[in-house]
Design a protein around this motif. Sequence first.
Motif, mmCIF file in Angstrom:
data_model
loop_
_atom_site.group_PDB
_atom_site.id
_atom_site.type_symbol
_atom_site.label_atom_id
_atom_site.label_comp_id
_atom_site.label_asym_id
_atom_site.label_seq_id
_atom_site.Cartn_x
_atom_site.Cartn_y
_atom_site.Cartn_z
ATOM 1 N N PHE A 39 -1.139 -17.003 -7.641
ATOM 2 C CA PHE A 39 0.125 -17.187 -6.919
ATOM 3 C C PHE A 39 -0.106 -16.751 -5.476
ATOM 4 C CE2 PHE A 39 1.544 -16.911 -11.285
ATOM 5 C CZ PHE A 39 2.600 -17.818 -11.351
ATOM 6 N N THR A 40 0.249 -17.619 -4.532
ATOM 7 C CA THR A 40 0.084 -17.292 -3.116
ATOM 8 C C THR A 40 1.394 -17.539 -2.377
ATOM 9 O OG1 THR A 40 -0.643 -19.488 -2.355
ATOM 10 C CG2 THR A 40 -2.331 -18.038 -3.286
ATOM 11 N N PHE A 41 1.603 -16.779 -1.314
ATOM 12 C CA PHE A 41 2.804 -16.910 -0.486
ATOM 13 C C PHE A 41 2.388 -16.984 0.969
ATOM 14 C CE2 PHE A 41 4.100 -14.756 -4.372
ATOM 15 C CZ PHE A 41 5.207 -15.511 -4.754
ATOM 16 N N PHE A 208 -0.850 -21.741 -6.940
ATOM 17 C CA PHE A 208 0.514 -22.009 -6.494
ATOM 18 C C PHE A 208 0.690 -21.475 -5.085
ATOM 19 C CE2 PHE A 208 1.683 -21.987 -11.139
ATOM 20 C CZ PHE A 208 2.246 -23.257 -11.168
ATOM 21 N N TYR A 209 1.475 -22.187 -4.273
ATOM 22 C CA TYR A 209 1.842 -21.636 -2.970
ATOM 23 C C TYR A 209 3.351 -21.718 -2.785
ATOM 24 C CZ TYR A 209 2.412 -26.351 -0.930
ATOM 25 O OH TYR A 209 2.825 -27.626 -0.655
ATOM 26 N N GLY A 210 3.912 -20.620 -2.291
ATOM 27 C CA GLY A 210 5.341 -20.558 -2.051
ATOM 28 C C GLY A 210 5.642 -19.863 -0.743
ATOM 29 N N HIS A 211 6.929 -19.678 -0.505
ATOM 30 C CA HIS A 211 7.381 -18.977 0.697
ATOM 31 C C HIS A 211 8.413 -17.929 0.287
ATOM 32 C CE1 HIS A 211 5.482 -22.606 2.401
ATOM 33 N NE2 HIS A 211 5.264 -21.851 3.474
ATOM 34 N N ASP A 212 9.682 -18.161 0.558
ATOM 35 C CA ASP A 212 10.705 -17.195 0.201
ATOM 36 C C ASP A 212 11.043 -17.270 -1.291
ATOM 37 O OD1 ASP A 212 11.585 -19.735 1.392
ATOM 38 O OD2 ASP A 212 13.602 -19.145 0.795
ATOM 39 N N TRP A 220 11.589 -24.645 1.374
ATOM 40 C CA TRP A 220 10.188 -24.355 1.018
ATOM 41 C C TRP A 220 10.062 -23.165 0.071
ATOM 42 C CZ3 TRP A 220 12.003 -25.647 5.838
ATOM 43 C CH2 TRP A 220 11.575 -26.898 6.324
ATOM 44 N N GLY A 221 11.187 -22.687 -0.461
ATOM 45 C CA GLY A 221 11.153 -21.518 -1.329
ATOM 46 C C GLY A 221 11.682 -21.804 -2.714
ATOM 47 N N CYS A 222 11.823 -20.745 -3.500
ATOM 48 C CA CYS A 222 12.326 -20.880 -4.867
ATOM 49 C C CYS A 222 13.198 -19.686 -5.214
ATOM 50 C CB CYS A 222 11.169 -21.012 -5.858
ATOM 51 S SG CYS A 222 10.179 -19.518 -6.080
ATOM 52 N N THR A 223 13.949 -19.814 -6.295
ATOM 53 C CA THR A 223 14.778 -18.713 -6.764
ATOM 54 C C THR A 223 13.936 -17.758 -7.614
ATOM 55 O OG1 THR A 223 15.414 -19.817 -8.819
ATOM 56 C CG2 THR A 223 16.797 -20.240 -6.860
#
Length: 260
Positions: A39-41, A208-212, A220-223
């Motif tokens: 998991f990456t942010f 995986f890449y995410g942000h907020d 660009w984010g997820c809950t």
Amino acid sequence: MNDTYIPSGGPAGKLRRLAARQLARQPLQIVLNRALISFTFDDFPRSAAWTGADILERFGWRATYFAAAGYAGSQNHLGALFKPGDLLRLRTAGHEIGCHTYGHLDSGCAPVEAVMADCARNRRALAAMGHESELGVFAFPYGEASPATKKALSQRYRALRGVQPGINRGHADRALLKAVPLDGGKAGLARALDAVRDAAANPGWLIFYGHDVSERPSQWGCTPDFLDEVCQLAADLSCRVMTMGDALTRIETPQAERVS
């Protein structure tokens, strides 16, 4: 830094992205007996450093956070961005900090010298914030790369991550690793869950890449529930979850697969 910046499209942009995928490849042979997930942010928002990290830590896992030091202490469309104290908190908890340039440069268009100088500036700035550990991995801002920047950055970092969707298997490119986004609401959640199932059925390295990570995420984010559901499926399917650096070490140590 311009938060509304959009990488160039059209034929020129498509050709550059194709060249980046096809040229200056750094071979990485991936042979796994069980799915490996990282998991990456990117950037990275404080919500990812706290809410996101808390979710992962409940499962006993750690993530890779790609820091662009020029964003530190600021606020943008992703919410509040990380502060120096967040770096210490994450590092102390065992998470990994990676490089994302200082000014979030489009590394597909910027001259190689400018990209390398900006990365050096990023390392200095993060060290000044108290993070003096090595930055072993890199993520291309906007996912934009060129053959020249891939070649130069590969001399400095163990691996480079892009945003081309997919799971890394077999003959992968260490200089432009594929990744799957953690965004897109219900459709994005279905895509992420499918990727976990795919990696579990045919073992590979899923990044995986995410942000907020918030109740009202950006585009660009997820809950938190989104991230938790992805983590729960990964746990249910007995996937290994590691930072990118630890995952690389695992991949580069084939004997570890044979005895596990």
